[in-house]
Design an enzyme around this catalytic site. Sequence first.
Site, short mmCIF file in Angstrom:
data_model
loop_
_atom_site.label_atom_id
_atom_site.label_comp_id
_atom_site.label_asym_id
_atom_site.label_seq_id
_atom_site.Cartn_x
_atom_site.Cartn_y
_atom_site.Cartn_z
CG ASP A 84 -2.76 -4.05 6.49
OD1 ASP A 84 -1.83 -3.42 7.06
OD2 ASP A 84 -3.73 -3.48 5.96
CB ILE A 85 3.27 -4.55 6.45
CG1 ILE A 85 3.50 -5.49 5.26
CG2 ILE A 85 4.53 -4.43 7.30
CD1 ILE A 85 4.53 -4.98 4.25
CG ASN A 124 2.00 1.49 -6.12
OD1 ASN A 124 2.80 2.40 -5.91
ND2 ASN A 124 1.89 0.45 -5.31
CE LYS A 173 -4.85 -0.58 6.79
NZ LYS A 173 -3.84 -0.82 5.76
CE LYS A 184 8.10 -11.73 -23.00
NZ LYS A 184 8.38 -11.70 -24.42
CE LYS A 195 -7.37 3.03 3.65
NZ LYS A 195 -6.64 3.62 2.53
CG PHE A 252 1.84 8.06 4.65
CD1 PHE A 252 2.62 8.05 5.78
CD2 PHE A 252 1.83 9.18 3.83
CE1 PHE A 252 3.40 9.15 6.12
CE2 PHE A 252 2.60 10.28 4.15
CZ PHE A 252 3.39 10.27 5.30
CG ASP A 282 -4.32 -3.28 -0.88
OD1 ASP A 282 -3.59 -3.17 0.12
OD2 ASP A 282 -5.02 -2.34 -1.31
#
Length: 402
Positions: free
Chosen positions: A307-308, A210, A342, A289, A338, A324, A279
Amino acid sequence: MADIARKQIVLGVTGGIAAYKAAEVTRELLRHGIDVQVVMTEAARGLVTPATFQALSGKPVFTDMWDPRVPDNMGHIELSRGKDAIIVAPASADFIAKLANGLADDLLSTLCLARECPLIVAPAMNRQMWDNPATRRNIERLLRDGVAILGPASGDQACGEFGMGRMLEAQAIAPAITTFFAPKLLRGVRVLITAGPTFEPIDTVRGITNRSSGKMGYAIARAALDAGAKVTLISGPVSLAAPAGAETTRVETTAQMFEAVKRNASRADIYIGVAAVADYRVDNPRRHKIKKTDRNQLSLRLVPNPDILAWMAARPRPPLCVGFAAESRNVDAHADEKRRRKKVHLMVANLAQEAIGADDNEVTLLDNRGKHRLERAPKDVVARQLIAHIAKLYGSRTKRKP
Ligand code: CTP
């Protein structure tokens, strides 16, 4: 929330070739959220014009003891009153000699002698002048007098020689000043931070990632270090230099980030998950390749990543956990949901399309006491405000514990 980071300084510019670098110092200090009032010596005016500093700082520049713009002709007292520090950059050998002997024959030297605030000096001179026993004596005397000395550095000199005496670069001076000012709110506290994106391989050369640049996480690591914390930084692939003083581990995939976090979990007092963790990962990434085929469609099977943050918050004795939340709409509502899901102590919400990769950020802090909005500012400034908020939460949490 008020800008707790906004400090006010006098920047003294003396007559050395490095005076041109003081323009960059002004810009960098402003970028770090510090207000700058420039005072120049007569010799400095021969090298750079006051107009440059006036334009950069947005304030009139002073040189003269008897400047009619100072209402009561008390410029030598007035200009440093209420300031948090005087920084002389560059400080020539001559000016250092004056400071060491308490001379006061112009506005800047008089300001330094009449100050009530700390004095920070960034020397700049030819290497022989720096090595001269008179300069060594003067520097030692300044150190004994409680003056902070920044640099100098070694390298190419304006005179064509090479050696010790170059003024530190603006990019090193501004963070050093920030560190000097930072209240040691997290002295000795162990802070574990993740930053940057993760990269999930598709094959040996391709992957899914990302746009996270790591800037926010690295700024938080620096702010935590400035606050006296012991920082461990687990970073995804970014093109940023590791913050000096942090124990930094570079990883690529979410699995590697998770392993690194697990290794450090029991030693963390505070966990700040800034990383934009993927995710999903590609199921069975290819060892070679992938070749283009005649088929015009290629499907990738994605499987969920752990999910850390949620894992950390669910530990039996979790550290203070900060997440965050990057949202593209309904920012606060999604972020708060969230936070509850969490089970983290604090969720920092921002608008993904504006925050990711940018130099500035605007965030909302959500905890069980409510919402605090931090106005748009450079990420370094936001990071310092966030660390101050986290230190407060951490303080009240440790007070509650027996
Ligand atoms: N996070 C994590 N591990 C994951 C996903 C996210 O530790 N696998 C952490 C991030 O580091 C961040 C917080 O969770 O601190 C929120 O990340 P975000 O991507 O906004 O939330 P997600 O839970 O992934 O939800 P969604 O992508 O659906 O908005």
